[in-house]
Design a protein around this motif. Structure first.
Motif, mmCIF file in Angstrom:
data_model
loop_
_atom_site.group_PDB
_atom_site.id
_atom_site.type_symbol
_atom_site.label_atom_id
_atom_site.label_comp_id
_atom_site.label_asym_id
_atom_site.label_seq_id
_atom_site.Cartn_x
_atom_site.Cartn_y
_atom_site.Cartn_z
ATOM 1 N N LEU A 268 -4.620 6.787 -1.700
ATOM 2 C CA LEU A 268 -4.471 5.409 -1.260
ATOM 3 C C LEU A 268 -4.326 4.560 -2.514
ATOM 4 O O LEU A 268 -5.241 4.500 -3.339
ATOM 5 N N ALA A 269 -3.169 3.927 -2.666
ATOM 6 C CA ALA A 269 -2.909 3.138 -3.865
ATOM 7 C C ALA A 269 -2.319 1.798 -3.473
ATOM 8 O O ALA A 269 -1.705 1.655 -2.419
ATOM 9 N N LEU B 210 0.829 -1.214 0.000
ATOM 10 C CA LEU B 210 0.000 0.000 0.000
ATOM 11 C C LEU B 210 0.860 1.259 0.000
ATOM 12 O O LEU B 210 1.865 1.336 0.689
ATOM 13 N N ASP B 211 0.434 2.231 -0.776
ATOM 14 C CA ASP B 211 1.104 3.525 -0.844
ATOM 15 C C ASP B 211 0.103 4.576 -0.371
ATOM 16 O O ASP B 211 -0.928 4.786 -1.012
ATOM 17 N N ILE B 212 0.416 5.205 0.753
ATOM 18 C CA ILE B 212 -0.477 6.201 1.354
ATOM 19 C C ILE B 212 0.269 7.522 1.394
ATOM 20 O O ILE B 212 1.377 7.598 1.923
ATOM 21 N N SER B 213 -0.339 8.573 0.835
ATOM 22 C CA SER B 213 0.326 9.880 0.833
ATOM 23 C C SER B 213 -0.707 10.997 0.963
ATOM 24 O O SER B 213 -1.880 10.826 0.637
ATOM 25 N N ILE B 214 -0.239 12.141 1.464
ATOM 26 C CA ILE B 214 -1.075 13.337 1.581
ATOM 27 C C ILE B 214 -0.345 14.483 0.910
ATOM 28 O O ILE B 214 0.845 14.717 1.169
ATOM 29 N N GLN B 215 -1.065 15.191 0.047
ATOM 30 C CA GLN B 215 -0.508 16.377 -0.585
ATOM 31 C C GLN B 215 -1.653 17.351 -0.838
ATOM 32 O O GLN B 215 -2.644 17.007 -1.487
#
Length: 147
Positions: free
Chosen positions: A81-82, A70-75
């Protein structure tokens, strides 16, 4: 196990599914899909979002996904959520219907302005990813005493 006969021919079947969804929405009494089978690939995995005065909770229902992938990021107040769900398939068999999604996914959620991007926790348990985003202290309601 099976080959997905709906994926043969590329985008033509995707166009038919999109057209069918648009026609269903146009002629249905409800603007919402009638069930999980009416949702397209863009709605996988299902997601629930809730909030309190202290935090925002995002639940991503992703059974069968390796949590390490899982790839979790905030921008800029967007939570992304990928990941990817890989299903084992047998060769030489044709599917007539395939409802379990296989492959990469990406969901993007617009967050409230008062979410603190430095106070985020993510936990994956029993096929559910739970992301907790704390709200900034300055935006939380506080009681002011009268003297």
């Amino acid at each position: 196990m099976f080959t997905n006969i709906a994926n043969r021919g590329g985008g033509l079947f995707d166009d038919f599914r999109r057209l069918q969804r648009e026609m269903d929405q146009l002629f249905s009494a409800s603007p919402m899909p009638s069930g999980i089978r009416a949702l397209g690939r863009e709605a996988y995995p299902p997601i629930n979002i809730g909030s309190t005065e202290e935090q925002v909770d995002v639940y991503l229902f992703a059974a069968g996904v390796d949590p390490r992938s899982l790839d979790i990021s905030i921008q800029q107040n967007l939570l992304t959520l990928a990941g990817e769900r890989k299903l084992d398939t047998e060769t030489g068999v044709n599917y007539y219907r395939k409802e379990r999604f296989n492959g990469a996914f990406r969901r993007v959620v617009t967050l409230p302005e008062d979410v603190d991007p430095d106070k985020v926790q993510a936990k994956y348990q029993d096929g559910v990813l739970h992301v907790t985003l704390q709200r900034r202290e300055s935006s939380r309601p506080r009681k002011i005493e009268v003297q």
